[in-house]
Design a protein around this motif. Sequence first.
Motif, PDB file in Angstrom:
ATOM      1  N   ILE A  78      43.899   7.379   1.607  1.00  0.00           N
ATOM      2  CA  ILE A  78      42.928   6.310   1.851  1.00  0.00           C
ATOM      3  C   ILE A  78      41.937   6.812   2.885  1.00  0.00           C
ATOM      4  O   ILE A  78      42.316   7.170   4.002  1.00  0.00           O
ATOM      5  N   ALA A  79      40.670   6.872   2.500  1.00  0.00           N
ATOM      6  CA  ALA A  79      39.624   7.344   3.405  1.00  0.00           C
ATOM      7  C   ALA A  79      38.727   6.185   3.806  1.00  0.00           C
ATOM      8  O   ALA A  79      38.275   5.415   2.958  1.00  0.00           O
ATOM      9  N   TYR A  80      38.479   6.066   5.084  1.00  0.00           N
ATOM     10  CA  TYR A  80      37.507   5.119   5.616  1.00  0.00           C
ATOM     11  C   TYR A  80      36.770   5.863   6.731  1.00  0.00           C
ATOM     12  O   TYR A  80      37.158   5.830   7.894  1.00  0.00           O
ATOM     13  N   LEU A  81      35.722   6.592   6.329  1.00  0.00           N
ATOM     14  CA  LEU A  81      34.979   7.447   7.247  1.00  0.00           C
ATOM     15  C   LEU A  81      33.486   7.190   7.109  1.00  0.00           C
ATOM     16  O   LEU A  81      33.015   6.844   6.028  1.00  0.00           O
ATOM     17  N   PRO A  82      32.722   7.370   8.177  1.00  0.00           N
ATOM     18  CA  PRO A  82      31.264   7.199   8.081  1.00  0.00           C
ATOM     19  C   PRO A  82      30.634   8.432   7.443  1.00  0.00           C
ATOM     20  O   PRO A  82      31.247   9.490   7.357  1.00  0.00           O
TER      21      PRO A  82
END
Length: 174
Positions: A78-82
């Motif tokens: 799960i990726a949550y990056l800017p």
Amino acid sequence: MKLLNRISVVAAFIFIGINMAGAQTRQEKKAARVAEVKQLIESQNFVFDANYVNPSRGAGRALTSSDYDLTITKDTIIAYLPYFGRAYVAPSYGSTEGGIKFTNTHFTYALKAGKKDGWNITIKPTNKNIGDSRDVQSLYLTVSSDGYASLQVISTNRDAISFNGTIQQRPVKK
């Protein structure tokens, strides 16, 4: 005068003893952290917490939010990056998508020992038909033995971007 000399010698021994005990405690803490990081990496169950971003173009910057991360388990990433940089394909009109945000259950995870110490991890999504992750080609994670890490994200339609951060234990959901 003799009393003053004796007091200074005793104080010196106490000071040396306290410093040696503190050094042992630091060494024990570092050894425990190295063992923890090794266990997290090998069990494939950890979170990369990003705290600094290095875009391909422009200056790097500190991330002020602690919400940016990459969660890795044996069956899901799960990726949550800017994202800061050049995108070659724009999101659809009215889309609120931005950054590198996806959940993927089909990927390869390759772990190799680093040159000095630590590990090099290569993660490649294998299902390119899923809309959330089709842009991300590969994730390269370089982890030091004490838990500091660098993540490089290679995309099809965007410039590459890298992040610095730390490896942490995955929080237990309630």
